[in-house]
Every structure is written in C-alpha cells, then in structure tokens.
Design a protein around this motif. Sequence first.
Motif, PDB file in Angstrom:
ATOM      1  N   VAL A 171      -4.479   7.202  -0.548  1.00  0.00           N
ATOM      2  CA  VAL A 171      -5.800   6.640  -0.229  1.00  0.00           C
ATOM      3  C   VAL A 171      -6.179   5.568  -1.251  1.00  0.00           C
ATOM      4  CG1 VAL A 171      -8.269   7.167  -0.083  1.00  0.00           C
ATOM      5  CG2 VAL A 171      -6.606   8.690   0.993  1.00  0.00           C
ATOM      6  N   LEU A 172      -6.003   5.895  -2.522  1.00  0.00           N
ATOM      7  CA  LEU A 172      -6.392   4.910  -3.543  1.00  0.00           C
ATOM      8  C   LEU A 172      -5.488   3.675  -3.484  1.00  0.00           C
ATOM      9  CD1 LEU A 172      -8.260   4.109  -5.791  1.00  0.00           C
ATOM     10  CD2 LEU A 172      -6.888   5.452  -7.399  1.00  0.00           C
ATOM     11  N   GLY A 173      -4.186   3.890  -3.261  1.00  0.00           N
ATOM     12  CA  GLY A 173      -3.257   2.751  -3.147  1.00  0.00           C
ATOM     13  C   GLY A 173      -3.672   1.842  -1.988  1.00  0.00           C
ATOM     14  N   GLY A 174      -4.126   2.451  -0.877  1.00  0.00           N
ATOM     15  CA  GLY A 174      -4.577   1.672   0.280  1.00  0.00           C
ATOM     16  C   GLY A 174      -5.847   0.905  -0.022  1.00  0.00           C
ATOM     17  N   LYS A 175      -6.767   1.553  -0.760  1.00  0.00           N
ATOM     18  CA  LYS A 175      -8.023   0.868  -1.109  1.00  0.00           C
ATOM     19  C   LYS A 175      -7.748  -0.332  -2.014  1.00  0.00           C
ATOM     20  CE  LYS A 175     -11.900   3.968  -1.073  1.00  0.00           C
ATOM     21  NZ  LYS A 175     -12.743   4.864  -1.840  1.00  0.00           N
ATOM     22  N   LEU A 176      -6.855  -0.126  -2.973  1.00  0.00           N
ATOM     23  CA  LEU A 176      -6.539  -1.225  -3.902  1.00  0.00           C
ATOM     24  C   LEU A 176      -5.831  -2.369  -3.171  1.00  0.00           C
ATOM     25  CD1 LEU A 176      -5.481   0.925  -6.977  1.00  0.00           C
ATOM     26  CD2 LEU A 176      -7.520  -0.513  -6.805  1.00  0.00           C
ATOM     27  N   ALA A 177      -4.991  -2.021  -2.189  1.00  0.00           N
ATOM     28  CA  ALA A 177      -4.320  -3.062  -1.395  1.00  0.00           C
ATOM     29  C   ALA A 177      -5.362  -3.853  -0.602  1.00  0.00           C
ATOM     30  CB  ALA A 177      -3.301  -2.427  -0.457  1.00  0.00           C
ATOM     31  N   ALA A 178      -6.327  -3.138  -0.016  1.00  0.00           N
ATOM     32  CA  ALA A 178      -7.387  -3.822   0.745  1.00  0.00           C
ATOM     33  C   ALA A 178      -8.188  -4.731  -0.178  1.00  0.00           C
ATOM     34  CB  ALA A 178      -8.288  -2.783   1.407  1.00  0.00           C
ATOM     35  N   GLU A 179      -8.395  -4.257  -1.415  1.00  0.00           N
ATOM     36  CA  GLU A 179      -9.158  -5.059  -2.385  1.00  0.00           C
ATOM     37  C   GLU A 179      -8.442  -6.385  -2.666  1.00  0.00           C
ATOM     38  OE1 GLU A 179     -11.087  -2.712  -5.682  1.00  0.00           O
ATOM     39  OE2 GLU A 179      -9.807  -4.041  -6.864  1.00  0.00           O
ATOM     40  N   ALA A 208       0.879  -1.181   0.000  1.00  0.00           N
ATOM     41  CA  ALA A 208       0.000   0.000   0.000  1.00  0.00           C
ATOM     42  C   ALA A 208       0.904   1.215   0.000  1.00  0.00           C
ATOM     43  CB  ALA A 208      -0.889   0.002   1.243  1.00  0.00           C
ATOM     44  N   GLY A 209       0.469   2.292  -0.586  1.00  0.00           N
ATOM     45  CA  GLY A 209       1.284   3.514  -0.555  1.00  0.00           C
ATOM     46  C   GLY A 209       1.085   4.317  -1.822  1.00  0.00           C
ATOM     47  N   ASP A 210       1.436   5.604  -1.727  1.00  0.00           N
ATOM     48  CA  ASP A 210       1.204   6.507  -2.858  1.00  0.00           C
ATOM     49  C   ASP A 210       2.009   6.126  -4.099  1.00  0.00           C
ATOM     50  OD1 ASP A 210       3.714   7.247  -1.982  1.00  0.00           O
ATOM     51  OD2 ASP A 210       3.253   9.382  -1.797  1.00  0.00           O
ATOM     52  N   PHE A 211       3.125   5.403  -3.890  1.00  0.00           N
ATOM     53  CA  PHE A 211       3.993   5.051  -5.021  1.00  0.00           C
ATOM     54  C   PHE A 211       3.451   3.877  -5.831  1.00  0.00           C
ATOM     55  CE2 PHE A 211       5.714   1.076  -3.412  1.00  0.00           C
ATOM     56  CZ  PHE A 211       5.350   1.153  -2.074  1.00  0.00           C
ATOM     57  N   THR A 212       2.488   3.138  -5.252  1.00  0.00           N
ATOM     58  CA  THR A 212       2.011   1.946  -5.965  1.00  0.00           C
ATOM     59  C   THR A 212       1.195   2.363  -7.194  1.00  0.00           C
ATOM     60  OG1 THR A 212       0.059   1.780  -4.555  1.00  0.00           O
ATOM     61  CG2 THR A 212       2.004   0.486  -3.898  1.00  0.00           C
ATOM     62  N   SER A 213       0.973   1.400  -8.063  1.00  0.00           N
ATOM     63  CA  SER A 213       0.370   1.703  -9.357  1.00  0.00           C
ATOM     64  C   SER A 213      -1.114   2.052  -9.214  1.00  0.00           C
ATOM     65  CB  SER A 213       0.533   0.472 -10.265  1.00  0.00           C
ATOM     66  OG  SER A 213       0.049   0.773 -11.550  1.00  0.00           O
TER      67      SER A 213
END
Length: 242
Positions: free
Chosen positions: A176-184, A160-165
């Motif tokens: 926030v979006l990187g964290g949501k995608l990680a949770a997904e 998770a993190g801002d650097f992720t795709s």
Amino acid sequence: STLPFFRQLNELEGIPVINVHLWFDRKLNSLDGLCFSRSPLLSVYADMSTCCAEYASDDKSMLELVFAPCSPAAGSDVNWIAKSDEEIVDASLGELARLFPSEIARDPNWPATAAQGSTGKATLLKHAVVRVPRSVYAATPGRNKYRPSQETPVPNFVLAGDFTSQKFLGSMEGAVLGGKLAAEVIVDQAAATSTRGVKAVLPEVAAAAVGVSEREPVGVRGAYPIAFGGGQQGVGAKCLHP
Ligand SMILES: Cc1cc2nc3c(=O)[nH]c(=O)nc-3n(C[C@H](O)[C@H](O)[C@H](O)COP(=O)(O)OP(=O)(O)OC[C@H]3O[C@@H](n4cnc5c(N)ncnc54)[C@H](O)[C@@H]3O)c2cc1C
C-alpha cells in the motif's frame, strides 16, 4: 537491464511460500482474526468461516494457512514446495493436531493424525494447495539498501510494489505504501513539482554493472498463473488458478 538501478534488484530474492486451504466437517474453536501459530511449519492461519463473510459458516470451519518456511532457501530442512498436495496437507494436519489437540480427529487418510485421541472429531472434507514460488523478497540482513525508489531513471516509468523502498518490509502495508509513493511521483511529475528523486545505487552495484552486456528478455514462459506472478494449484498443464 544493464542500468545499475535495475541491477540492484538481483539482490532481492523472492522466497517460496505455500497457502493451504482446508475445509472441515465441523466448526473448530477458533478466533475471529489472523493467528500467528507456534508451529514451525504453519506461520499464520485464519478460520475463514469465522472472520470472512465470503466463507461465513456457523457449523463448518474453513482454515487458510500459510505453510512456511517451505524450502531450504527460506530456512526449511525440507523442500516442501516440491512435495505432493497430499504430503503437504498431511503435514499441515499433523501440525493442526498439535494446535487443536482435542478437536482434530484421527483419520486413516492422513497418517500425521495417527496419534490423535478419541476426543477429536473434525475430519477434512476437501483441501486446496496453492504454491507461490516467488513470494515476498527474503528479508535477510542488509536487503533494505538494495530496494529501489519508486521513481526510476527511465522517464515516465515508475515502480509500485512491496519491494520498493519504504519503511515496511514486503507485506500488505509495504504494497500500500509503495503504491502511494508511486502515485506521489506521478502526481509530482505531472504537476512539474520536485520529487524525492531516484534513490542512489550503491557503488558496488554500479561497479558490478560496468561491462554487463544486454540480453534478450526471457519473456513469460508458459501460460500458467505462476508465469504471471500468481499462485497456482497443481503443476504442468494440469494447473488451475485458485
Ligand atoms: C501465501 C502468502 C501469504 C501472505 N501473508 C501475508 C500476511 O499475512 N500479511 C502481509 O502483510 N503480507 C502477506 N503476504 C505478502 C503480501 O501478499 C504481499 O506483500 C503483497 O500482496 C504484495 O503486493 P504487491 O502489490 O507489491 O504485489 P502483488 O500483490 O504480487 O501484485 C503484483 C500483480 O502483478 C501481476 N503481474 C505480474 N506479472 C505481470 C505481467 N507481466 N503483466 C500483468 N500483470 C502482472 C500479478 O499477477 C499480481 O497480481 C503474503 C503473501 C503470500 C504469497
């Protein structure tokens, strides 16, 4: 790691940034919100006494300013991050004198205010300088293709993190979006449903990873906030977590 998936992170370089906190003896004529400044040194700033309940004050301003670019790697001629707190605060006040020409006072403690006229009355009560040597990755052309997916080739290891795709740059939105995608990914894997999969690594990154040998992890050096990815005030053993 020798895995090509993690080798691509070498292409994302965190840039330094400085956060300057300035407490004034009176209220400046500021806005309720984050301002983008036209100063080449201060990228954004906010009067926290106006826009943040924790610092609310009707008679004294507290400015938080992002001092950037602050190093040659980030596009500055001057390596500000290596300068003293006083030099950084003086340069900030010099820029503020241009942004608030009728409000910032000429103050002999701060040479950059020397050209101020007599109308300016606001003087500095105290200040704090927070250095973040590795902030968001430098958004130079061509970086997006190296951003890793949240799902990784290592089972049960999700990023998770801002650097992720994802569609945003390194930013609060990206975090926030990187964290949501990680949770997904975690939810999909737990439910044994299909995920978006691991993002393909570019062939040149994979090729460069061939023959790379494992190294002992460097580990965390020092017990200072900077060692843990945070910002800090001061240097060496005299540092503080803001
Ligand atoms: C001065 C400054 C101004 C900014 N201004 C803006 C702005 O105006 N707008 C905007 O959108 N973005 C801004 N950003 C960028 C934004 O703050 C980041 O993009 C965002 O906070 C990244 O969130 P993250 O969750 O990916 O990572 P982080 O917020 O960096 O979270 C990572 C966390 O992991 C912790 N950590 C690190 N190593 C370890 C370890 N080994 N063990 C345990 N914990 C560890 C760190 O302490 C940190 O708390 C700014 C950044 C800085 C530094």
